[in-house]
Write an enzyme that holds these catalytic residues in place. Structure first.
Site, PDB file in Angstrom:
ATOM      1  N   ASP A  23      74.177-104.233 -55.106  1.00 50.49           N
ATOM      2  CA  ASP A  23      75.227-104.575 -55.448  1.00 50.49           C
ATOM      3  C   ASP A  23      75.687-104.593 -56.714  1.00 50.49           C
ATOM      4  O   ASP A  23      75.120-104.129 -57.884  1.00 50.49           O
ATOM      5  CB  ASP A  23      74.471-105.966 -56.172  1.00 50.49           C
ATOM      6  CG  ASP A  23      75.252-106.397 -57.186  1.00 50.49           C
ATOM      7  OD1 ASP A  23      75.948-107.184 -56.645  1.00 50.49           O
ATOM      8  OD2 ASP A  23      74.543-107.970 -57.835  1.00 50.49           O
ATOM      9  N   LYS A  34      84.594-103.891 -61.881  1.00 49.93           N
ATOM     10  CA  LYS A  34      85.238-104.195 -60.475  1.00 49.93           C
ATOM     11  C   LYS A  34      86.902-105.543 -60.186  1.00 49.93           C
ATOM     12  O   LYS A  34      87.347-105.203 -59.611  1.00 49.93           O
ATOM     13  CB  LYS A  34      84.158-105.424 -60.230  1.00 49.93           C
ATOM     14  CG  LYS A  34      83.954-105.858 -59.070  1.00 49.93           C
ATOM     15  CD  LYS A  34      82.613-106.222 -58.851  1.00 49.93           C
ATOM     16  CE  LYS A  34      82.170-106.846 -56.724  1.00 49.93           C
ATOM     17  NZ  LYS A  34      81.218-107.708 -57.607  1.00 49.93           N
ATOM     18  N   GLU A  70      78.994-110.722 -49.955  1.00 48.64           N
ATOM     19  CA  GLU A  70      78.053-111.174 -50.964  1.00 48.64           C
ATOM     20  C   GLU A  70      77.551-112.213 -50.444  1.00 48.64           C
ATOM     21  O   GLU A  70      75.757-112.580 -50.417  1.00 48.64           O
ATOM     22  CB  GLU A  70      78.601-111.310 -52.276  1.00 48.64           C
ATOM     23  CG  GLU A  70      78.814-109.709 -53.422  1.00 48.64           C
ATOM     24  CD  GLU A  70      79.577-110.247 -54.221  1.00 48.64           C
ATOM     25  OE1 GLU A  70      79.787-110.923 -55.003  1.00 48.64           O
ATOM     26  OE2 GLU A  70      80.027-108.033 -55.025  1.00 48.64           O
ATOM     27  N   ASP A  75      77.324-118.982 -55.969  1.00 45.34           N
ATOM     28  CA  ASP A  75      77.179-116.972 -57.134  1.00 45.34           C
ATOM     29  C   ASP A  75      78.125-117.514 -58.252  1.00 45.34           C
ATOM     30  O   ASP A  75      79.128-117.576 -58.661  1.00 45.34           O
ATOM     31  CB  ASP A  75      77.747-116.429 -55.888  1.00 45.34           C
ATOM     32  CG  ASP A  75      78.035-115.124 -56.931  1.00 45.34           C
ATOM     33  OD1 ASP A  75      77.291-115.000 -58.155  1.00 45.34           O
ATOM     34  OD2 ASP A  75      78.020-114.247 -56.043  1.00 45.34           O
TER      35      ASP A  75
HETATM   36  P1  ADP Z   1      77.865-110.622 -61.780  1.00 49.25           P
HETATM   37  O1  ADP Z   1      77.465-110.882 -60.695  1.00 49.25           O
HETATM   38  O2  ADP Z   1      78.606-111.377 -62.226  1.00 49.25           O
HETATM   39  O3  ADP Z   1      76.904-109.274 -62.005  1.00 49.25           O
HETATM   40  P2  ADP Z   1      75.115-111.449 -62.564  1.00 49.25           P
HETATM   41  O4  ADP Z   1      74.844-112.492 -61.666  1.00 49.25           O
HETATM   42  O5  ADP Z   1      74.670-110.239 -62.947  1.00 49.25           O
HETATM   43  O6  ADP Z   1      76.478-111.084 -62.725  1.00 49.25           O
HETATM   44  O7  ADP Z   1      75.439-112.744 -63.667  1.00 49.25           O
HETATM   45  C1  ADP Z   1      75.442-112.489 -65.159  1.00 49.25           C
HETATM   46  C2  ADP Z   1      75.423-113.209 -65.860  1.00 49.25           C
HETATM   47  O8  ADP Z   1      74.414-114.272 -66.121  1.00 49.25           O
HETATM   48  C3  ADP Z   1      75.616-113.312 -67.063  1.00 49.25           C
HETATM   49  O9  ADP Z   1      77.100-114.086 -67.923  1.00 49.25           O
HETATM   50  C4  ADP Z   1      74.175-113.604 -68.696  1.00 49.25           C
HETATM   51  O10 ADP Z   1      74.541-113.805 -69.541  1.00 49.25           O
HETATM   52  C5  ADP Z   1      73.622-114.845 -67.894  1.00 49.25           C
HETATM   53  N1  ADP Z   1      72.212-115.037 -67.225  1.00 49.25           N
HETATM   54  C6  ADP Z   1      71.534-114.079 -66.969  1.00 49.25           C
HETATM   55  N2  ADP Z   1      70.462-115.091 -67.272  1.00 49.25           N
HETATM   56  C7  ADP Z   1      70.568-115.704 -67.737  1.00 49.25           C
HETATM   57  C8  ADP Z   1      69.990-116.907 -68.138  1.00 49.25           C
HETATM   58  N3  ADP Z   1      68.575-117.286 -68.355  1.00 49.25           N
HETATM   59  N4  ADP Z   1      70.569-118.462 -68.707  1.00 49.25           N
HETATM   60  C9  ADP Z   1      71.692-118.089 -68.638  1.00 49.25           C
HETATM   61  N5  ADP Z   1      72.566-117.382 -68.398  1.00 49.25           N
HETATM   62  C10 ADP Z   1      71.947-115.930 -67.756  1.00 49.25           C
HETATM   63 MG    MG Z   2      77.331-111.344 -58.605  1.00 50.97          MG
END
Ligand code: ADP
Ligand code: MG
Length: 618
Positions: free
Chosen positions: A24, A87, A187, A211
């Protein structure tokens, strides 16, 4: 069978694993997973703490590169040399980014609106492909350490809405990182696989994948029938994600502390510290009713209720997208069987509640939302490795694909949200007598005029035997493969003359390739302009020939024999000129005919008006 390769430099034998890994490659975080003892598993760092690698790259002054958590720390101390959200730049030209380049803390280079964006770090330039490759290299190393074997095959996920250039750029990044990318998977498809939805052949399901990541929101509706996954529609907002929830908290604190909102623009370091503290607060409110902290004399307090108030509009915006995706899929909410939650931000309880209420069903959220996509990619990889019974995956094309027709109009051949793989053919003809060449320009987008859409490429069908306009039968075929990569074929059916191109991204990997593409485009530009000039001249000549023939017939009695002979001569002259490749000769022949016939046309008009008047009582 594992292959053995010899590492000449170190003189040791490296075992190359059979395992195909799932990756991913996220905007905020990236991770790698594989199937271990029949179960999908995300790989952690050395210390076993986290499976996530922040998608952040830092360059130090000596050309050293670090990726991940340590690079994230440099966002504060060295923002200009720290690249995030790469990205968003994949497969994009500067023209695509005009309105949002101020969003980035680093330098994006504006060379030419149509060329690839590059990122400037110090005095070096990097393409988003090279930067993504750095993230992939770290993931590759991570899993190789874990397995004690080399790996060289991967499946990489991309958002369902990624266009051809973006998919190709992702593939290229894999190649640059030493990975053979066997499949680019959407995804949401990966996420549903992670939950095992659709793995049994007699299962019929319609699911929604919600998502909410760090900077983007995607919602997709998939239909799964007999082990076939089909994306019915996609929607979302590329500027709505966890970062916006953080920003809402920052704005709240600025107000609470009576700060001038400019202070964060002036003090970048403070801005970053507060940003990280806001993210910390957000995460902590998932399990607690309030958060309180302080930096210097700033009080950074917020309750869960306050947080829900200030972010309610963000949650509502995601629901608007949900409404749209359902109407695009031409189904009703009740027809959705499952809702799969993906992305770190779906941990926010308010988000979970709102989505549950909207769909009126409980959610699939048992798996770690950060890992779901990578786990699903690993399952897809395992299927490709032949370890699971065949599951066929059908994805969707997010934007319409078509060609340019007369007047710069877009003629859509594969409409958006069509299934992939896909094959559609349509017949066209020439608009000019004796037309030997036909330019096929391929575009992607939803606008009527091709100028407003994105050009993917073009080619010329050459050697059409001379025939009157309208007689050639030219079939244009669009063939989209499972990765969403497009091949276009053109064939003149009467003569079997044919040609084809594969539409690859214009954005290659190496500098040499890039330079070659630029030179080619400059060279072709001249040839293209010549051809366009010639085609336009022929087009105009043909119209004049048609009206001149008519003029001769309609004004038989008005014209003298000499006038008729001379006009016929000039018409013949023009007709002959259109069969040659010389634009200037065509223009000259048109002028000659015009100059001679325009006084005749005036006279004819006068006579015809008088005739018409006679018949009328005034
Ligand atoms: P991406 O797909 O854009 O790479 P992710 O799926 O890894 O992103 O998500 C990252 C986001 O999730 C960040 O904004 C992070 O602050 C948020 N996040 C992670 N854990 C929590 C939580 N417990 N509560 C709220 N937001 C969260
Ligand atoms: Mg993602």
């Amino acid at each position: 069978m594992a292959k053995i390769s010899i590492n000449i430099k170190e003189g040791k034998v490296d075992k190359v694993s059979d395992i195909i890994v799932g990756i991913d490659l996220g905007t905020t975080n990236s991770l790698v997973a594989y199937i271990k003892d029949g179960k999908a598993l995300a790989v952690t760092s050395k210390n076993g703490k986290s499976t996530l690698v922040p998608s952040i790259i830092h360059f130090d002054n000596d050309g050293g590169i670090i990726v991940g958590t340590e690079a994230r720390d440099k966002l504060i101390s060295d923002p200009q040399n720290t690249i995030y959200s790469v990205k968003r730049l994949m497969g994009k030209s500067y023209g695509d980014l005009e309105n949002f380049d101020r969003y980035f803390g680093y330098k994006i280079i504006d060379e030419d609106n149509d060329s690839l964006v590059k990122i400037r770090v110090g005095d070096k330039f990097y393409t988003p492909i090279e930067l993504s490759a750095e993230i992939l290299k770290v993931l590759k190393l991570r899993i190789e350490k874990d397995l004690g074997e080399k790996i060289n095959k991967a499946v990489i996920t991309v958002p369902a809405y990624f266009n051809d250039s973006q998919r190709q750029a992702t593939r290229d990044a894999g190649k640059l990182a030493g990975l053979d990318v066997l499949r680019i998977v959407n995804e949401p498809t990966a996420a549903s696989l992670a939950y095992g939805i659709g793995l049994s052949p007699d299962e019929n399901r319609t699911i929604a994948v919600y998502d909410l990541g760090g900077g983007t929101f995607d919602i997709s509706v998939l239909q799964i029938q007999n082990g076939i996954f089909e994306v019915l529609s996609t929607n979302g907002d590329t500027f709505l994600g966890g970062d916006d929830f953080d920003r809402a908290i920052i704005d709240f604190w600025i107000k609470e502390n009576n700060l001038d909102s400019n202070i964060l623009n002036q003090n970048k370091e403070l801005a970053q510290i507060i940003r990280l503290e806001a993210e910390h607060a957000k995460k902590s409110l998932t399990n607690n009713d309030n958060f309180s902290s302080s930096i210097n004399d700033l009080h950074l307090n917020i309750t869960k209720i306050q947080f829900e108030e200030i972010t309610n509009s963000l949650v509502q915006r995601t629901l608007d997208c949900c409404r749209n995706v359902i109407s695009d899929a031409k189904i009703s909410v009740e027809e959705i069987d499952h809702i799969v939650m993906v992305g770190g931000s779906t941990r926010i309880p308010q988000v979970q509640n709102a989505v549950t209420t909207f769909f009126g069903k409980s959610l699939f959220n048992d798996l770690n939302p950060d890992e779901v996509v990578a786990l699903g990619a690993a399952i897809q990889a395992d299927v490709l490795a032949g370890n699971q019974k065949d599951i066929l995956l059908l994805d969707v094309t997010p934007l319409s694909l078509g060609i340019e027709t007369v007047g710069g109009l877009m003629d859509t051949i594969i409409p958006r949200n069509s299934k992939v793989p896909n094959k559609v053919g349509r017949q066209y003809t020439t608009s000019v007598d004796g037309q030997k060449n036909l330019k096929v320009a391929v575009y992607q987008g939803e606008r009527d005029l091709v100028n407003d859409n994105r050009k993917l490429g073009e080619f010329i069908l050459k050697g059409i035997p001379p025939m009157p306009a309208g007689l050639p039968k030219i079939e244009i075929q669009f063939i989209l493969n499972a990765d969403g990569i497009l091949k276009v074929k053109a064939k003149e059916l009467r003569s079997n003359v044919e040609t084809e191109i594969e539409i690859k991204s214009q954005y290659g990997i190496s500098e040499e390739e890039m330079a070659k593409i630029l030179i080619d485009s400059i060279q072709n530009a001249e040839a293209d302009m010549k051809i366009r000039g010639l085609l336009e001249a022929r087009n105009e000549a043909n119209n004049i020939l048609l009206s001149s023939d008519k003029f001769l017939i309609q004004n038989e009695e008005i014209l003298s024999i000499e006038e008729k002979t001379q006009t016929k001569l000039l018409i013949e002259n023009l007709r002959n000129s259109t069969k040659e490749e010389d634009k200037d000769a065509i223009n000259k022949a048109m002028d000659d005919l015009n100059i001679f016939t325009s006084p005749l046309a005036h006279r004819a008009m006068d006579v015809n008006i008088q005739k018409a008047m006679k018949g009328k009582k005034v």
